[in-house]
Design a protein around this motif. Structure first.
Motif, PDB file in Angstrom:
ATOM      1  N   GLY A 184      53.195  41.008  45.703  1.00 13.24           N
ATOM      2  CA  GLY A 184      54.051  42.172  45.805  1.00 13.24           C
ATOM      3  C   GLY A 184      55.292  41.976  46.652  1.00 13.24           C
ATOM      4  O   GLY A 184      56.078  42.891  46.849  1.00 13.24           O
ATOM      5  N   ARG A 211      53.915  43.923  36.148  1.00 10.63           N
ATOM      6  CA  ARG A 211      53.616  45.287  35.729  1.00 10.63           C
ATOM      7  C   ARG A 211      54.061  45.492  34.274  1.00 10.63           C
ATOM      8  O   ARG A 211      53.353  46.078  33.461  1.00 10.63           O
ATOM      9  CB  ARG A 211      54.376  46.242  36.650  1.00 10.63           C
ATOM     10  CG  ARG A 211      53.758  47.592  36.760  1.00 10.63           C
ATOM     11  CD  ARG A 211      54.571  48.426  37.683  1.00 10.63           C
ATOM     12  NE  ARG A 211      54.035  48.380  39.031  1.00 10.63           N
ATOM     13  CZ  ARG A 211      54.295  49.327  39.935  1.00 10.63           C
ATOM     14  NH1 ARG A 211      55.091  50.316  39.630  1.00 10.63           N
ATOM     15  NH2 ARG A 211      53.773  49.273  41.122  1.00 10.63           N
ATOM     16  N   SER A 236      49.525  39.068  42.082  1.00 11.84           N
ATOM     17  CA  SER A 236      50.873  39.038  42.644  1.00 11.84           C
ATOM     18  C   SER A 236      50.826  39.706  44.013  1.00 11.84           C
ATOM     19  O   SER A 236      50.229  40.773  44.172  1.00 11.84           O
ATOM     20  CB  SER A 236      51.826  39.797  41.725  1.00 11.84           C
ATOM     21  OG  SER A 236      53.083  39.947  42.368  1.00 11.84           O
ATOM     22  N   THR A 254      60.443  41.190  43.830  1.00 11.76           N
ATOM     23  CA  THR A 254      60.535  42.103  42.697  1.00 11.76           C
ATOM     24  C   THR A 254      60.242  41.453  41.340  1.00 11.76           C
ATOM     25  O   THR A 254      59.507  42.022  40.540  1.00 11.76           O
ATOM     26  CB  THR A 254      61.915  42.791  42.683  1.00 11.76           C
ATOM     27  OG1 THR A 254      62.156  43.250  44.009  1.00 11.76           O
ATOM     28  CG2 THR A 254      61.948  43.951  41.733  1.00 11.76           C
ATOM     29  N   ARG A 270      56.400  41.038  41.062  1.00 14.67           N
ATOM     30  CA  ARG A 270      55.665  42.306  41.155  1.00 14.67           C
ATOM     31  C   ARG A 270      55.922  43.187  39.947  1.00 14.67           C
ATOM     32  O   ARG A 270      55.005  43.616  39.248  1.00 14.67           O
ATOM     33  CB  ARG A 270      56.069  43.038  42.447  1.00 14.67           C
ATOM     34  CG  ARG A 270      55.299  44.312  42.706  1.00 14.67           C
ATOM     35  CD  ARG A 270      55.861  45.066  43.911  1.00 14.67           C
ATOM     36  NE  ARG A 270      57.238  45.465  43.692  1.00 14.67           N
ATOM     37  CZ  ARG A 270      58.270  45.071  44.432  1.00 14.67           C
ATOM     38  NH1 ARG A 270      58.097  44.259  45.444  1.00 14.67           N
ATOM     39  NH2 ARG A 270      59.492  45.481  44.160  1.00 14.67           N
TER      40      ARG A 270
END
Lengths: 172, 417
Positions: free
Chosen positions: B346, B356, B344, B349, B352
Motif C-alpha cells: 500500500g 485494486r 501489496s 500508488t 496499490r
C-alpha cells in the motif's frame, strides 16, 4: 520494562496486564521484539486475536506508542485484531492450489461449515478464510488448521477433519 | 539415469538436521575452516568463478554483493538471511532449512568473515511465520553451533564475533523484499525503504548489512570447501545446480536439485513424473507468482539463466507450477490478482491502486461483463505498474499477465466482449 507507575489499564485488566508483562520479559522490551510479542500475546488469547486492551498493554509495557503497535498488528496476516473461532481454517489461494482445484475444497468446506468463506460460524467454533501461499505446494490443495498444514485435501477428508474438530470441542 | 543431482542437497535424508556432530562428520564446517585460511578477496574470487547468483529470485551476483560489503568497513554490521520464501509455488528454502540448517549457518558465518564487521556482527535468519514449525530446529542448530564455538566471540581464533538469532515473520509477502525484510526484523510494518542508501551502507539497525537468500548461503560452504563437483554441472553460462520446487498438476510434486541446462520438459515429465491427470499440459509458470507463463510449445527451453532469458523468462525463485488444459486463464488470473492485491503493502500508488483495478477487471471477466475497453485498461494498467511501482512486487507482478496475454491471446480476449 518502561510501564508507567500508575497504570489505569493494569487496574482494569490485571490478568491480561500480567500476562503481557510476562511475555514482554521473555522476549525483551526493545522494538525489534514487537512482532514476536504480538504473536505470542495473540496465541494466548482464547479467541486467537489481539484485543484493543492487549494492544494498549503491549504499548504501555514496551513503551511503544499505540499507533505503532496498531500499525504492525494490522499490517501482517498472521495477526488479527478481530476475534476468531476456536478453529482457524485458512485455505490456500495460491497458484498450485488453484490448478489443483482448491475451489472444490472451498465448496466442501462452505457446505460442511454452513458459512461462506471469510466468515465465522455462529457458534464461534470456526473461522474460515483464504490465505496466501504458505509453501506447502507439494501437498496442494492445502490449508492451515490453527497454523498446522493439512494437505492433499479432498471433499471427503474435509468432512473427516471438520468432524474431528467438532468432536475435540465437545470433549473439552 | 536420474536427472536430479545432490550437491546442495547432499545431506538431505542422510544427515540428522538436529545434530551438529553428524553435520561435522559429513564434512560440515570444513568450508568455514578453509575460508578462514583465505583472504576475503580470494573467497569472493571463488564465488565469482562459479558466477553464483542470488537464489531468492533477483539473481544478483553474490560476488558483487560481497565485494561491496568488503569495501564498506565498519566495526559492527548486520548479516541477514532471507528465509521469507513467499513466492507462491516455492518451497525449496523450506527444505533447505528443514534438512540442512547447519549449511545455512555455515554460509552466513563465511559471509560475516568476508564482509562482516570487525568487532561485532548481528546475524538474523528471518523465517516466515508460515514456517513456524522450523523455527525451533534452526534455533537448536544455532545453539549447537554456539556451543562448538562456531558462533559467539572469537570464532575459531579469528577474532570474528557473531551473535545469531531467528526472527519470525508474521505473514507478509512484501517482506521478501530486502529492505522490507529489515523493517520487519526491526519490529515495524514491512514496507520497502527508499534506496539509496543501499543496504550494504545502511541496513539492519542502520548498520551496513549483508543480505542473502537461504539457498545462496547454503552453496557458499560447498564452493569454498571444494567447488569441483558443483562446477562439473550446468552450462557454460549457468554453472552449477539449482534447487527447484515443482508443483501443480504433476504426479510427483516436490523439491528437486537439478543441473542448470535441463529442459522444462525433462523437469515435468522425467523428474516430476508427468501430469497427474494424464491430460495435455497447457502451461507452466516459472519463478513464482511474478514469474512468466510458458506455453506447452516452449517446453524444450533449458532451465538456465541464458536459456530462459531467450524466451523472456527468469529463473526467479526456481518455482515450476504446472497446469493442465483443464485450467482456464481466468481462474489463474483470479488467483494471481487476489494474491497481489492482498500482498501489496500500500505504500505506492501504482501497485496499490493498480492491484485494486486488476481485481475489478478480473471480476468483470468472471461475470462476463468485461468489454474491449476493459482489455485496453488491463494492458495499460500492467504497463504502468511495471514501470512506476516502487519495489519489485509491483514491478514484476505484470509478467505472468502479460505473458498470458501474449501466449493465450485468443482465450484472454474471449473474456472481453
Amino acid at each position: 520494562m518502561t510501564k508507567p507507575l500508575n497504570s489505569k489499564l493494569e487496574e482494569q485488566y490485571p490478568e491480561l496486564y500480567a500476562q503481557v508483562g510476562e511475555i514482554v520479559s521473555k522476549w525483551g522490551a526493545s522494538r525489534d521484539n514487537l512482532i514476536a510479542v504480538l504473536l505470542d500475546v495473540q496465541s494466548k488469547s482464547e479467541r486467537n486475536y489481539l484485543s484493543k486492551e492487549a494492544m494498549l498493554a503491549v504499548s504501555e509495557i514496551m513503551g511503544i506508542i499505540v499507533q505503532d503497535v496498531y500499525e504492525v498488528a494490522t499490517f501482517y496476516h498472521a495477526i488479527s485484531t478481530k476475534p476468531r473461532g476456536r478453529f482457524l481454517v485458512q485455505l490456500c489461494q495460491g497458484t498450485s492450489c488453484t490448478v489443483n482445484k482448491v475451489v472444490n475444497v472451498k465448496d466442501a468446506l462452505e457446505a460442511e461449515l454452513g458459512i461462506k468463506i471469510g466468515n465465522s460460524t455462529p457458534d464461534e467454533l470456526f473461522t474460515f478464510e483464504y490465505t496466501p501461499c504458505f509453501g506447502a505446494c507439494d501437498v496442494s490443495p492445502a490449508m492451515r488448521l490453527n497454523g498446522k498444514v493439512v494437505g492433499n485435501l479432498t471433499p471427503e477428508t474435509i468432512k473427516q477433519i471438520i468432524g474431528e474438530c467438532r468432536e475435540a470441542a465437545k470433549n473439552e | 539415469m536420474s536427472k536430479t543431482v545432490s550437491v546442495i542437497s547432499k545431506n538431505f535424508y542422510k544427515v540428522n538436521p538436529d545434530s551438529i556432530d553428524e553435520y561435522i562428520a559429513a564434512g560440515g564446517f570444513e568450508g568455514l575452516k578453509k575460508a578462514i585460511t583465505m583472504k576475503p578477496e580470494e573467497i569472493i574470487e571463488l564465488l565469482n568463478k562459479s558466477d553464483l547468483q542470488g537464489r531468492g529470485g533477483a539473481a544478483f551476483s553474490v560476488a558483487t554483493k560481497w565485494n561491496h560489503a568488503v569495501r564498506v568497513s565498519a566495526p559492527v554490521k548486520g548479516i541477514m538471511c532471507n528465509a521469507d520464501e513467499g513466492e507462491p509455488g516455492t518451497f525449496k528454502d523450506r527444505s533447505l532449512l528443514e534438512h540442512n540448517p547447519f549449511g545455512v549457518i555455515e554460509g552466513m558465518i563465511i559471509g560475516a568473515y568476508v564482509g562482516g564487521g570487525s568487532q561485532m556482527n548481528h546475524a538474523r535468519i528471518y523465517i516466515r511465520e508460515e514456517y513456524t514449525y522450523l523455527h525451533g530446529r534452526v534455533r537448536n542448530a544455532i545453539k549447537q553451533a554456539e556451543e562448538r564455538g562456531f558462533l559467539g566471540n572469537d570464532i575459531l581464533g579469528t577474532g570474528l564475533n557473531i551473535e545469531m538469532k531467528v526472527v519470525s515473520g508474521a505473514g507478509a509477502y512484501v517482506c521478501g523484499e530486502s529492505s522490507a525484510l529489515l523493517e520487519s526484523t526491526e519490529g515495524k510494518a514491512g514496507r520497502p525503504r527508499i534506496k539509496p542508501p543501499r543496504l550494504n551502507n545502511v541496513g539492519l539497525y542502520n548498520l551496513p548489512t549483508l543480505l542473502n537468500n537461504v539457498e545462496s548461503y547454503s552453496i557458499v560452504p560447498i564452493l569454498v570447501r571444494d567447488d569441483s563437483e558443483y562446477r562439473s554441472y550446468g552450462t557454460e553460462k549457468s554453472i552449477g545446480t539449482k534447487m527447484i520446487s515443482v508443483s501443480g498438476n504433476v504426479k510427483k510434486p516436490g523439491v528437486y536439485e537439478i543441473p542448470f541446462g535441463i529442459t522444462i520438459r525433462e523437469v515435468v515429465y522425467d523428474i516430476a513424473g508427468g501430469l497427474s491427470s494424464e491430460r495435455p499440459l497447457k502451461f507452466v509458470q516459472i519463478g513464482g507468482a511474478s514469474g512468466a507463463i510458458v506455453p506447452a510449445s516452449q517446453l524444450d527451453t533449458p532451465i538456465s539463466y541464458e536459456g530462459l532469458c531467450e524466451i523472456g523468462v527468469a529463473v526467479g525463485s526456481g518455482a515450476v507450477v504446472v497446469a493442465d488444459d483443464s485450467n482456464s486463464m481466468l481462474d489463474y488470473f483470479d488467483s494471481l490478482a487476489h494474491f497481489f492485491a492482498e500482498e501489496s503493502c500500500g505504500k505506492c500508488t501504482p501497485c496499490r491502486e493498480g492491484n485494486r483495478q486488476l481485481v475489478k477487471i478480473v471480476g468483470l471477466m468472471k461475470s462476463g461483463k468485461a468489454t474491449a475497453a476493459d482489455f485496453d485498461r488491463l494492458v495499460d494498467m500492467l504497463g504502468l505498474m511495471k514501470g512506476a511501482s516502487f519495489c519489485g512486487l509491483g514491478k514484476t507482478e505484470p509478467a505472468p499477465f502479460l505473458a498470458a496475454i501474449k501466449h493465450f491471446e485468443d482465450e484472454v480476449r474471449g473474456y472481453f466482449k
